[in-house]
Design a protein around this motif. Structure first.
Motif, PDB file in Angstrom:
ATOM      1  N   PHE A 586       0.037 -16.248   8.887  1.00  0.00           N
ATOM      2  CA  PHE A 586      -0.033 -15.221   7.316  1.00  0.00           C
ATOM      3  C   PHE A 586       1.210 -15.282   6.442  1.00  0.00           C
ATOM      4  N   LYS A 587       0.979 -16.221   5.903  1.00  0.00           N
ATOM      5  CA  LYS A 587       2.738 -15.833   4.841  1.00  0.00           C
ATOM      6  C   LYS A 587       1.641 -15.340   3.669  1.00  0.00           C
ATOM      7  N   MET A 588       0.638 -15.244   3.554  1.00  0.00           N
ATOM      8  CA  MET A 588       0.129 -14.252   2.633  1.00  0.00           C
ATOM      9  C   MET A 588       0.631 -12.521   2.712  1.00  0.00           C
ATOM     10  N   LEU A 589      -0.342 -12.673   3.812  1.00  0.00           N
ATOM     11  CA  LEU A 589       0.061 -10.954   4.815  1.00  0.00           C
ATOM     12  C   LEU A 589       1.493 -10.387   4.363  1.00  0.00           C
ATOM     13  N   SER A 590       2.549 -11.141   4.673  1.00  0.00           N
ATOM     14  CA  SER A 590       4.138 -10.497   4.339  1.00  0.00           C
ATOM     15  C   SER A 590       4.119 -10.218   2.948  1.00  0.00           C
ATOM     16  N   GLU A 591       3.698 -12.007   2.379  1.00  0.00           N
ATOM     17  CA  GLU A 591       3.963 -10.989   0.894  1.00  0.00           C
ATOM     18  C   GLU A 591       3.613  -9.597   0.193  1.00  0.00           C
ATOM     19  N   LEU A 592       2.463  -9.291   0.999  1.00  0.00           N
ATOM     20  CA  LEU A 592       1.736  -8.379   0.445  1.00  0.00           C
ATOM     21  C   LEU A 592       2.967  -6.779   0.549  1.00  0.00           C
ATOM     22  N   PHE A 593       4.041  -6.897   1.544  1.00  0.00           N
ATOM     23  CA  PHE A 593       4.533  -6.105   1.530  1.00  0.00           C
ATOM     24  C   PHE A 593       5.885  -5.716   1.560  1.00  0.00           C
ATOM     25  N   GLN A 594       6.006  -7.328   0.851  1.00  0.00           N
ATOM     26  CA  GLN A 594       7.543  -7.545   1.306  1.00  0.00           C
ATOM     27  C   GLN A 594       8.320  -7.081  -0.308  1.00  0.00           C
ATOM     28  N   ASP A 595       7.613  -6.312  -0.720  1.00  0.00           N
ATOM     29  CA  ASP A 595       8.396  -5.695  -1.958  1.00  0.00           C
ATOM     30  C   ASP A 595       8.001  -4.313  -2.378  1.00  0.00           C
ATOM     31  N   GLU A 596       7.843  -3.767  -0.471  1.00  0.00           N
ATOM     32  CA  GLU A 596       7.871  -2.342  -0.737  1.00  0.00           C
ATOM     33  C   GLU A 596       9.142  -1.657  -1.130  1.00  0.00           C
ATOM     34  N   GLU A 597      10.150  -2.052  -0.333  1.00  0.00           N
ATOM     35  CA  GLU A 597      11.060  -0.852  -0.880  1.00  0.00           C
ATOM     36  C   GLU A 597      12.007  -1.612  -1.869  1.00  0.00           C
ATOM     37  N   LYS A 598      11.640  -2.855  -2.640  1.00  0.00           N
ATOM     38  CA  LYS A 598      12.278  -2.546  -4.257  1.00  0.00           C
ATOM     39  C   LYS A 598      11.666  -1.694  -5.088  1.00  0.00           C
ATOM     40  N   ALA A 599      10.273  -1.574  -5.249  1.00  0.00           N
ATOM     41  CA  ALA A 599       9.623  -1.272  -6.849  1.00  0.00           C
ATOM     42  C   ALA A 599      10.091   0.045  -6.859  1.00  0.00           C
ATOM     43  N   LEU A 600      10.900   0.551  -7.744  1.00  0.00           N
ATOM     44  CA  LEU A 600      10.659   1.728  -8.133  1.00  0.00           C
ATOM     45  C   LEU A 600       9.362   2.621  -8.341  1.00  0.00           C
ATOM     46  N   SER A 601       8.646   1.954  -8.521  1.00  0.00           N
ATOM     47  CA  SER A 601       7.189   3.042  -8.621  1.00  0.00           C
ATOM     48  C   SER A 601       6.540   2.608  -7.637  1.00  0.00           C
ATOM     49  N   PRO A 602       6.260   2.415  -6.001  1.00  0.00           N
ATOM     50  CA  PRO A 602       5.692   1.975  -4.911  1.00  0.00           C
ATOM     51  C   PRO A 602       4.884   2.429  -5.850  1.00  0.00           C
ATOM     52  N   THR A 603       3.787   1.361  -4.586  1.00  0.00           N
ATOM     53  CA  THR A 603       2.114   1.788  -4.545  1.00  0.00           C
ATOM     54  C   THR A 603       2.524   3.101  -3.370  1.00  0.00           C
ATOM     55  N   SER A 604       1.322   3.937  -3.860  1.00  0.00           N
ATOM     56  CA  SER A 604       1.357   4.946  -2.438  1.00  0.00           C
ATOM     57  C   SER A 604       0.115   5.139  -2.912  1.00  0.00           C
ATOM     58  N   ALA A 605      -0.744   6.106  -1.436  1.00  0.00           N
ATOM     59  CA  ALA A 605      -2.311   6.792  -1.447  1.00  0.00           C
ATOM     60  C   ALA A 605      -2.567   8.123  -0.703  1.00  0.00           C
ATOM     61  N   THR A 606      -2.937   8.505  -1.098  1.00  0.00           N
ATOM     62  CA  THR A 606      -3.513   9.615  -0.240  1.00  0.00           C
ATOM     63  C   THR A 606      -4.194   9.147   0.997  1.00  0.00           C
ATOM     64  N   SER A 607      -4.184   9.602   1.918  1.00  0.00           N
ATOM     65  CA  SER A 607      -5.321   9.353   3.219  1.00  0.00           C
ATOM     66  C   SER A 607      -6.971   8.861   2.852  1.00  0.00           C
ATOM     67  N   SER A 608      -6.603  10.547   1.814  1.00  0.00           N
ATOM     68  CA  SER A 608      -8.565  10.610   1.517  1.00  0.00           C
ATOM     69  C   SER A 608      -9.126  10.747   0.054  1.00  0.00           C
ATOM     70  N   GLY A 609      -8.376   9.812  -0.454  1.00  0.00           N
ATOM     71  CA  GLY A 609      -8.319  10.002  -1.963  1.00  0.00           C
ATOM     72  C   GLY A 609      -8.431   9.228  -1.995  1.00  0.00           C
ATOM     73  N   ARG A 610      -7.402   8.985  -4.031  1.00  0.00           N
ATOM     74  CA  ARG A 610      -7.375   7.742  -4.069  1.00  0.00           C
ATOM     75  C   ARG A 610      -5.519   7.122  -4.193  1.00  0.00           C
ATOM     76  N   MET A 611      -5.423   5.807  -5.320  1.00  0.00           N
ATOM     77  CA  MET A 611      -4.178   5.495  -4.573  1.00  0.00           C
ATOM     78  C   MET A 611      -3.465   5.208  -5.760  1.00  0.00           C
ATOM     79  N   LEU A 612      -2.230   5.382  -6.143  1.00  0.00           N
ATOM     80  CA  LEU A 612      -1.682   4.923  -7.601  1.00  0.00           C
ATOM     81  C   LEU A 612      -0.513   3.851  -7.894  1.00  0.00           C
ATOM     82  N   LEU A 613      -1.395   3.121  -7.992  1.00  0.00           N
ATOM     83  CA  LEU A 613      -0.296   1.803  -8.536  1.00  0.00           C
ATOM     84  C   LEU A 613      -0.363   1.728  -9.844  1.00  0.00           C
ATOM     85  N   SER A 614       1.207   1.582 -10.242  1.00  0.00           N
ATOM     86  CA  SER A 614       1.329   1.402 -11.942  1.00  0.00           C
ATOM     87  C   SER A 614       2.233   0.803 -11.917  1.00  0.00           C
ATOM     88  N   ARG A 615       2.371   0.071 -12.935  1.00  0.00           N
ATOM     89  CA  ARG A 615       2.679  -1.315 -13.781  1.00  0.00           C
ATOM     90  C   ARG A 615       3.940  -0.885 -14.492  1.00  0.00           C
TER      91      ARG A 615
END
Length: 1831
Positions: A586-615
């Motif tokens: 499932f190549k698309m699944l690996s695409e979701l995590f491939q830029d995890e270490e490259k982003a300056l403001s990576p996607t992160s989230a609260t465990s029970s709250g809301r997640m920040l996605l900033s472009r």
């Protein structure tokens, strides 16, 4: 101004209330300084004592006057405070159903929880181009303002939409984007605006969910930048998202749902492509069933899934990626069902081959063992070693949920990235408009990390908002040059510093997250130690050590520290992520995590709250070793702070526009207003802060002209100066003594809060005093009138009473005298009656006695008379018997005697006979004597016969007499017996008489009884008869009633049928207009596409055709245009038909009938074959003529004499034949053009007779031809004999003459030539005879076939009639109509085919005739040149009439083919309507062009005709494209195009267009070409020009209509000016640059004069005027429906006056019958609705009957918007509006609110022939057409 002046008796104030927040009350007495208690009375009538605060002594806020309640802008209120804002919003929302309100620069939007019809394209068009203050508040007004400022200031814009969940943020942002997409359009053909709108369903499906407050709540924030190019068209978009609520993926509260996409997947599980996902019902999965509410009422999740997939496809997410997304989402659902089994307190395990985990691994393409292992274990790394530790069941469940949240967040980020890629544009972005849809201030019972981040973002936005408001206020004051004083407003920078500064809350939280043993408790203690008692905004709850309180700008919020650290860290086990990244299937699944270490403001989230996605657009610096891991460990708070700073930078770089969404109640009830919740949100969203800032300065602002118009009533005449500014200053100095309460600017007067209310109070008092004075005078006048009327009535009553009394006394006297007279006559009557009774009784007795005596005497005489008669008859009978007996005896004696005498005679005769025979023997020789005797015997025999006959007759007579006598005898005998019997009977009768007398007495007694019974029976019978009569009368009445009902029903049926027929006729007319409108719209679209094609072609030519050195390209525009618009005048090529069909738009008509299409196709094929045969025949004739000519030239001089005579005869014969054919054709046309009915073609009908006459004439002609052939053959024989030797020449006279003629020939060559000529003549006549015979046979066969078809038609008609008779009446009528329509259609097609064939035949014969005439003329000229003078003398000379040749023009213009471009250039392209064309004859260019066409037609040059018409059409299009915005140019060419079209019709030769022609004009008709197709092309061109003319009209009138019809006060002083708000409307006072009604009328006069000057048809002028008035009425009504300040009684009066002025203009121009007045009917009714009374049910009924041209939505909208301008007017009650709605609920009309101002009525061009003679037209030299010559 002191408080004592405002807080007077009857003043109204607001007081706090725990339930309604604020309540209205009225002062019962004036307030005085020092009073501690105010006496108030509530609205419900309860009295109250309101105690003032002893410290502040603050008075309750005053209430605004009713005239200001319901204003569009809250800043227009005189008193700006919380209760005024709340009350104004409530009145607008509940009473007027208005959800939008301005509050300075903020648009307040209240969620109605109901679909409203205010977002259609008509509303968008209405707001497009309008100033923000000119229309009612709307989200479209904000969007238009942003779009306009972007284009005007060239600065990026932002629209900030905020509010709590369920307030309508997402919908508002969606409508704003829809507005931009609709108004701007896209710069390319990629439909970027559709893609921008298509992103909404995708983001809603993955980011929205159902909550307890909202069914479609956005669980993330987003900022969409819509990019525009230099022409401000959409080129792309970019989206940033903030704080996705990840916890919703794994947990939902009661009555809530997970994200929509999961339920859409479950609803579509049955689809074939989703079988591999192994999905089921939503209640099966743990992640979708926790809320217990899987279904939303009114929402079909399967249908929503279809929309989501369509949006994905539109945005470039292909099917494979879509299935990948669905696989991940389905895997998350199965992952949620994974269960754990505890082994001990610190470890757990997953059962082997656990089905949910197996499905998850299969879908994700990972190993089952690895995933099951790392779900139950974690890896711990120390400095020296790494070891694996099992986790407990609770930790495993948390780790599973964290993994699900992380995967969903990554998927969300991936989808957003792909949406941005699809919306990205390659074109450079010039500017953008950002739409921020973000959460509002939140406070709950338990507030955690999510609420902290949300409120932190709102603090930043509120700070930006405050600064912007402060900046605008400062700019306004500086612009008006008034003293600037610092306004104290709430600055929330300390609160922001508390959160984000060094050692702030976020900094301490990040520091605690880095500690190895950091906890929420230790972090709370650090907060207390750092900020408690040091910062006023930070507090500690009394009863808790794990919470803290922050004083936000809106309210105090208490946050629970539990969970802050965990949510800020957002930990996910790396081993689980590595397992997913290792998926190879499932190549698309690996695409979701491939830029995890490259982003300056990576996607992160609260465990029970809301997640920040900033472009972000910031590029990262060069990475250092170890930087990636460090960046990866950034906390959620740190990331959120960075993204918020970027957002604020973006917003500060743009011009912001604010939309605050308010949730009116928590139960989603439509139009229900909860004051507590509303106030809470108003405080939280900054609206009240805006009010406070405005109130601190000068919130009320008036222009000098508006102030003067409003408060003119407070001035005296001497106070009014020419300088309005100085007048206003003088007035204010008198009215307001405190100069700090107002300031004078350059153009405006600025007032402090409450000053306008004070001025309004003074104005109202002044008007009230004036009203009292007017009332006093009017009431005195009314009372005097009433007194005089009562006095006059009293005098009248006295007069009538006295007269009545006198009449009564006179009546008494008359009655007394009459009573005496009556007594006298009564007594006399009684005495006379008694006398008459006695006299009558006496006479009756006398008459009875005398009658009895007379009857006895009569009986006696009667018996005596009857006895005498019996005796008489008896005696006569006896005498007759005796006589008969005597007579019989005498006759018997006579008979006996006569018998005896006869016997004796017989004996004597026998003896004589014997003696004669003896004599014969003796005298044999006596022959003569015997003959005589024989003769005598014969005579005697004859006598004997006659005697025998007599004897026979006598015998018959005797027999009859004998029989008669016998019968007499028998009768006598019988009478004798009867006499005997009679005597016996007499005795019997006497005995019987005695018996009868006895019986008589008995019978008389019975008779009496019978008579009594008969009387009784008679009475019963009469009674029965009377009853029967009564029943009969009742039956008759019932019968009459039934007959009447039957007649009424028949009448009703007739009326119903008539109405239905009228309705069907109207419907057909509407359908025709709709069809015409659809066709004209298609033409408009075609012309638009054509213009676009030309523009694109020009651009391509400019880009491609770069001239090279030494090479010069020729302009091919003309040839290309010519080829594009070349139409054949006849069908000359096979390719013409498909080309023509392609050029016709497919939407032109409804789908054709297939039979009609096949018939037309067959007809086209026949025409092609006929054309080909005609072409071949023409070529053959030409070749034959050429061969004949060459042969004659070679052979020598042509024949003379007989051949010349033959050719002349042949020409005369052809001419007569042509005339004959014309006459027959005309007769046939007349017969066929009669009423089309079945009797037309029946035997005896005109058409049948004409055909028979033609057949007869053809037969006679055939006989004549045969005789001519015989004569010619005999002449040929005689000529042959004349050629023989001379000895045979004296046979007959004709031969001798012929021989003498032959002897004159010189040699044998001439004789041979004459012989060949005669032979050819013979052959020609034979061929003609054969052709005539053949044509006769064909016609006969055709007639037989026609008779057979008529028979079949008759049979079919009879069958149809029999079928129709079996149907019911209604169906019978419908069937007959349908049949009649079908029959008429077929007959019309057949007749058209016949007519076309005949036209073709006539044209062919005309061409042949011309060719033959020309050739014969040439032959005659050549032969006459070759004839010698001697020969001319020998021939007989015929007298010839030589006509005198006069200089007579034929109405044609001749030009050379090379001069055609010059003609088009001078006559069309360079002709200026304002220059040369002004002095021309109306329509002169059209006449010139038609005269040129006539000459080309005369020359039979089809190429020249086609080229000229094509060049003309293209030239007109070029002119209109170049100068299409000039009204005079468009009007000029519309007039000339129509005139050209009329000329083509008038001179086409068709009878329908030749009725009004003069004989001379009929001679000018076209002879060779049928230009019907070009007429259609010109008609389409005229439609396009008309539509362009309407657009020009609309562009010119559009700026004038609203100002002239609505805003300008035509009647000065009628409508008052209300206090304006910050969004100041366009002034209704006429300034120098303001349009008035006179401007509109002047413009209409200009339009009308220009059209009349150009000679436009009167009917076309009427249509233009009708369209103009429709636009005026529609635009005015639409603005009225969208402007609350215009819906008043005085404005209705202004509108009616303006409409009357327009009607007067129509009367002056004689255009009342153009239908223009009817188009203003909706506007007239709306004005009447504003003026009529609106209280009772009778008023509602009157309104419903009056407003039939307005829709229900428009009526209700006007009533909701109705606003009193003065305090003396009353508002429309809600109950009255509901009554109107109830009465109009059955009305079937359009739900659309606004009229379609862009609608164009279908145009028609009625035929208008010209009386101008073509030969009289002169061409002016100014046109530069010297190369054209008149013919």
């Amino acid at each position: 101004m002191a408080a004592t002046e405002l807080y007077t008796k009857h003043a109204r104030v607001w007081i706090p209330d725990p339930e309604e927040v604020w309540k209205s009350a009225e002062l019962l007495k004036d307030y005085k300084e020092g009073d501690k208690v105010i006496q108030l009375r509530l609205e419900e009538g309860k009295d109250l004592e309101y105690c003032l605060d002893p410290k502040t002594k603050e008075l309750p806020p005053l209430r605004n006057p009713d005239i200001l309640v319901g204003e569009n802008d809250l800043t227009a209120l005189s008193y700006l405070h919380e209760p005024a804002v709340l009350h104004n919003l409530k009145v607008r929302f509940i009473d007027s159903k208005l959800i939008y309100t301005y509050c300075g620069i903020v648009l307040v939007a209240i969620n109605p929880y109901e679909q409203l019809p205010i977002y259609g394209e008509d509303i968008i068009n209405a707001y497009s181009g309008q100033n923000m203050g000119d229309m009612d508040p709307h989200i479209f007004a904000v969007a238009e303002e942003a779009y306009k400022q972007m284009a005007r200031d060239e600065r990026n814009q932002s629209i900030i939409v905020s509010g709590e969940s369920g307030a309508g943020k997402t919908v508002s942002a969606k409508y704003a984007m829809r507005y931009f997409a609709t108004v701007s359009g896209s710069a390319s053909e990629a439909n970027v605006e559709e893609k921008v709108l298509a992103s909404n369903p995708i983001m809603e499906s993955i980011g929205n969910a159902k909550t307890t407050r909202n069914d479609n709540s956005s669980r993330f924030g987003k900022y969409i930048e819509i990019g525009f190019d230099k022409r401000y068209r959409i080129i792309g978009a970019n989206m940033r998202t903030y704080l996705l609520e990840k916890s919703r993926v794994v947990f939902q509260a009661e009555e809530e749902r997970n994200y929509h996409i999961f339920y859409q997947l479950c609803a579509s599980a049955a689809l074939p492509e989703f079988k591999t996902l192994r999905l089921g019902n939503a209640n099966y999965f743990h992640y979708t069933k926790q809320g217990g509410s899987p279904v939303i009422d009114g929402i079909d999740d399967a249908n929503e899934m279809v929309h989501t997939r369509q949006a994905c496809t539109l945005l470039g997410i292909n099917d494979s990626y879509q299935m990948g997304i669905f696989r991940i989402l389905a895997g998350l659902l199965h992952l949620g069902n994974v269960g754990f089994t505890s082994r001990d307190a610190d470890s757990c395990t997953i059962p082997p081959k656990h089905e949910p985990l197996t499905i998850f691994c299969d879908l994700m393409g990972v190993e089952y063992q690895e995933m099951s292992h790392w779900l139950c274990h974690r890896k711990l790394a120390t400095a020296s070693e790494t070891y694996i530790k099992p986790i407990s069941k609770l930790q495993a469940i948390n780790a599973r949920d964290a993994l699900a949240k992380h995967i969903y967040a990554k998927l969300f980020n991936w989808i957003v990235d792909h949406v941005n890629k699809a919306l990205h544009s390659t074109v450079k972005q010039h500017s953008f408009i950002g739409v921020l849809d973000i959460y509002g201030f939140e406070t709950f019972e338990i507030n955690s990390f999510e609420q902290f981040c949300i409120n932190y973002a709102n603090e930043k936005l509120q700070q930006q908002f405050n600064m912007h408001v402060f900046k605008l206020e400062q700019e306004e004051y500086m612009k008006e040059q008034i003293p600037w004083t610092l306004i104290d407003f709430y600055d929330n920078q300390p609160c922001i510093n508390l959160i984000e500064a060094k050692l702030g809350i976020l900094d301490l939280l990040d520091e605690e997250c880095k500690m190895p043993k950091g906890s929420d408790d230790s972090w709370a203690q650090k907060l207390y130690n750092t900020h408690l008692n040091k910062c006023a905004l930070f507090e500690k709850p009394r009863m808790s050590n794990k919470a803290f309180i922050i004083q936000h700008f809106a309210d105090k919020v208490e946050y629970q520290c539990e969970g802050f650290l965990e949510k800020n860290k957002d930990t996910v086990y790396e081993e689980q992520i590595k397992v997913l990244k290792s998926s190879k299937k499932f190549k698309m699944l690996s695409e979701l995590f491939q830029d995890e270490e490259k982003a300056l403001s990576p996607t992160s989230a609260t465990s029970s709250g809301r997640m920040l996605l900033s472009r972000t657009a910031v590029k990262p610096a060069k990475a250092r070793p170890g930087q990636a891991s460090k960046e990866h460990k950034k906390t959620v708070g740190h990331q959120f702070r960075n993204s918020l700073h970027l957002l604020m930078e973006t917003l500060n770089a743009t011009t912001p526009h604010y939309v605050r969404c308010i949730k009116p109640n928590d139960f989603k009830f439509p139009f229900t207003f909860d004051e507590k919740r509303a106030v809470q949100q108003l405080r939280a969203c900054g609206v009240l802060e805006t009010i406070r800032i405005s109130a601190a300065g000068f919130p009320s602002r008036w222009t000098y002209q508006e102030f003067f118009s409003r408060y003119r009533v407070l001035m005296k005449q001497k106070d009014v100066l020419c300088d309005r500014k100085q007048t206003c200053k003088n007035l204010l100095e008198k009215l307001i003594l405190d100069k700090d309460k107002y300031q004078f600017g350059k153009t405006k007067i600025f007032f402090r809060a409450g000053q306008v209310a004070y001025l309004e109070k003074i104005r109202a008092d002044k008007l009230r005093v004036a009203c009292i004075r007017i009332q006093k005078t009017i009431r005195g006048w009314l009372m005097r009138k009433k007194y005089l009327r009562m006095r006059k009535a009293a005098i009248t009553i006295q007069r009538y009473v006295r007269g009545y009394q006198a009449r009564c006394y006179a009546k008494f006297l008359r009655r007394t005298r009459a009573a005496i007279i009556l007594q006298k006559f009564q007594r006399m009557y009684v005495v006379r009656k008694r006398y008459h009774l006695m006299r009558a009784t006496t006479i009756v007795l006398q008459s009875l006695l005398r009658g009895y005596i007379a009857r006895n005497k009569y009986q006696r005489m009667l018996r005596e008379h009857k006895a005498i008669i019996i005796q008489k008859h008896m005696r006569g009978w006896l005498a007759r018997v005796r006589y008969c007996r005597s007579l019989k005896a005498i006759v018997y004696l006579q008979c006996c005697y006569r018998r005896m005498m006869a016997k004796r005679e017989l004996k004597k005769l026998k003896i004589e006979a014997r003696s004669v025979e003896r004599y014969k023997k003796l005298n044999i020789g006596m022959e003569n004597k015997i003959m005589q005797l024989q003769r005598k015997v014969d005579e005697q025999h004859k006598d004997y016969k006659s005697l025998l006959e007599k004897l026979t007759s006598l015998e018959t007579t005797y027999n009859t007499e004998t029989e008669k006598l016998r019968s007499d005898v028998e009768r006598f005998r019988m009478s004798e017996e009867e006499a005997k019997n009679a005597t016996n009977r007499v005795h019997v009768l006497q005995e019987e008489i005695t018996k009868l007398r006895k019986e008589l007495h008995q019978t008389q007694s019975e008779k009496k009884t019978i008579e009594e019974w008969a009387d009784k029976y008679k009475q019963e019978t009469e009674q029965l008869l009377s009853e029967l009569k009564e029943q009969n009368t009742l039956l008759k009445k019932e019968k009459e009633e039934l007959n009447r009902r039957i007649q009424d029903q028949a009448k009703e049926m007739t009326e119903t049928m008539e109405k239905k027929l009228v309705e069907e006729t109207k419907q057909l007319e509407l359908d025709l207009n709709d069809e015409r409108l659809r066709y004209q719209n298609l033409l408009n679209e075609f012309s638009r596409l054509e213009e676009r094609y030309d523009d694109l072609r020009d651009e391509v030519n400019l880009m491609v055709s770069i001239p090279k050195p030494g090479h010069k390209r020729t302009d091919s525009t003309h040839s290309s245009n010519e080829s594009e618009y070349t139409f054949s005048s006849e069908i000359t090529e096979t390719e013409d038909l498909p080309l023509r069909m392609e050029q016709e738009p497919s939407e032109k008509k409804e789908p054709l009938d297939m039979s009609l299409f096949l018939k037309l196709q067959k007809r086209v094929t026949e025409l092609e074959q006929e054309k080909q045969s005609l072409q071949d025949e023409l070529d053959r004739k030409e070749e034959q003529a050429l061969r004949t000519k060459t042969r004659e030239e070679v052979e020598g001089p042509p024949v003379r004499g007989a051949e010349l005579e033959y050719e002349s005869l042949k020409r005369q014969e052809l001419e007569s034949e042509n005339k004959k054919l014309k006459n027959e054709l005309n007769e046939l046309r007349k017969a066929l053009l009669e009423k089309s009915s079945p009797e037309v073609t029946a035997p005896g009908a005109p058409a049948y007779r004409v055909l028979l006459d033609q057949l007869t004439s053809v037969s006679e002609e055939l006989e004549v031809r045969k005789e001519e052939v015989l004569i010619l053959r005999s002449q040929l024989v005689s000529q042959k004999e004349a050629i023989q030797p001379k000895e045979d020449k004296n046979t007959m006279t004709d031969a001798t003459i012929l021989l003498e003629d032959v002897q004159k020939m010189k040699d044998k060559g001439e004789i041979a030539q004459a012989y060949i000529g005669l032979k050819e003549t013979n052959r020609l006549l034979e061929s003609q005879l054969q052709s005539q015979k053949k044509s006769h046979d064909n016609e006969l066969e055709a007639l037989r076939g026609e008779i057979q078809s008529l028979k079949e038609e008759n049979n079919r008609q009879q069958q149809l009639l029999a079928q129709n008779l079996q149907l019911p009446p209604e169906a019978r009528i419908e069937a007959s109509l349908q049949h009649e329509i079908t029959r008429l259609t077929n007959e019309n097609l057949d007749l058209m085919e016949q007519l076309e064939k005949q036209d073709k035949t006539v044209r062919k014969l005309k061409k042949q005739l011309k060719v033959f005439a020309k050739k014969i003329g040439e032959l005659e000229v050549g032969q006459m040149e070759n004839i010698s003078p001697g020969q001319i003398i020998d021939e007989p000379i015929r007298p010839v009439n030589i006509p005198r040749k006069e200089k007579d023009f034929q109405g044609m213009l001749e030009y050379k083919k090379d001069d055609e471009p010059k003609l088009v250039k001078n006559l069309i392209l360079d002709l200026k309507p304002r220059g040369v064309a002004v002095n021309l004859i109306p329509g002169l260019p059209a006449y010139i062009l038609f005269m040129c066409v006539r000459h080309a037609d005369y020359l039979n040059d089809d190429q020249k005709v086609r080229s000229l018409l094509t060049s003309t059409i293209n030239g007109i299009k070029k002119v209109l494209k170049k100068r299409g915005d000039d009204f005079e140019t468009v009007s000029f060419w519309l007039s000339n195009t129509c005139r050209f079209l009329h000329c083509l019709k008038q001179y086409s030769g068709e009878e329908g267009f030749m009725k009004h022609n003069t004989p001379r004009q009929n001679e000018h008709c076209l002879t060779n070409f049928d230009l019907a197709e070009y007429r259609q092309v010109l008609s389409d061109l005229a439609i396009q020009i008309y539509q362009q003319l309407v657009r020009v009209l609309e562009n010119i009138l559009q700026p004038m209509i609203v100002s002239g019809m609505l805003e300008h006060e035509t009647i000065q002083g009628v409508s008052g000016v209300k206090p304006p708000g910050l969004r100041k409307r366009t002034s209704s006072i006429a300034d120098e640059g303001t349009y008035t009604l006179d401007s509109i009328i002047r413009q209409l006069n200009t339009f009308h004069s220009v059209m009349c000057q150009h000679g436009m048809d009167p009917e076309l002028i009427k249509q233009v005027v009708k369209q103009t008035f429709y636009i005026t009425g529609a635009v005015t009504l639409n603005n009225l429906l969208l402007r609350k300040d215009m819906c008043s009684w005085s404005k209705g009066m202004q509108i009616r006056y303006n409409v009357s002025q327009l009607e007067e203009w129509l009367r002056d121009k004689n255009l009342m019958n153009s239908g223009a007045k009817e188009t203003l009917e909706p506007l007239i009714q709306a004005a009447q609705l504003l003026q009529v009374k609106k209280k009772t049910d009778e008023d509602a009924e009157a309104i419903c009957s009056m407003c039939n041209a307005l829709t229900t939505a428009q009526i209700v909208k006007v009533l909701n918007l109705y606003t009193p301008v003065n305090e003396f007017e009353e508002r429309v009650s809600i109950s009255f509006i509901r009554t109107i709605q109830m009465r109009l609920r059955d009305r079937k009309d359009s739900p659309q609110l606004l009229m379609d101002a862009k609608h164009i009525f279908p145009v028609t061009f009625p035929f208008n022939p010209s009386s101008l003679a073509l030969e009289t037209i002169q061409i002016p030299a100014s046109l530069g057409l010297a190369f054209i010559s008149r013919v």
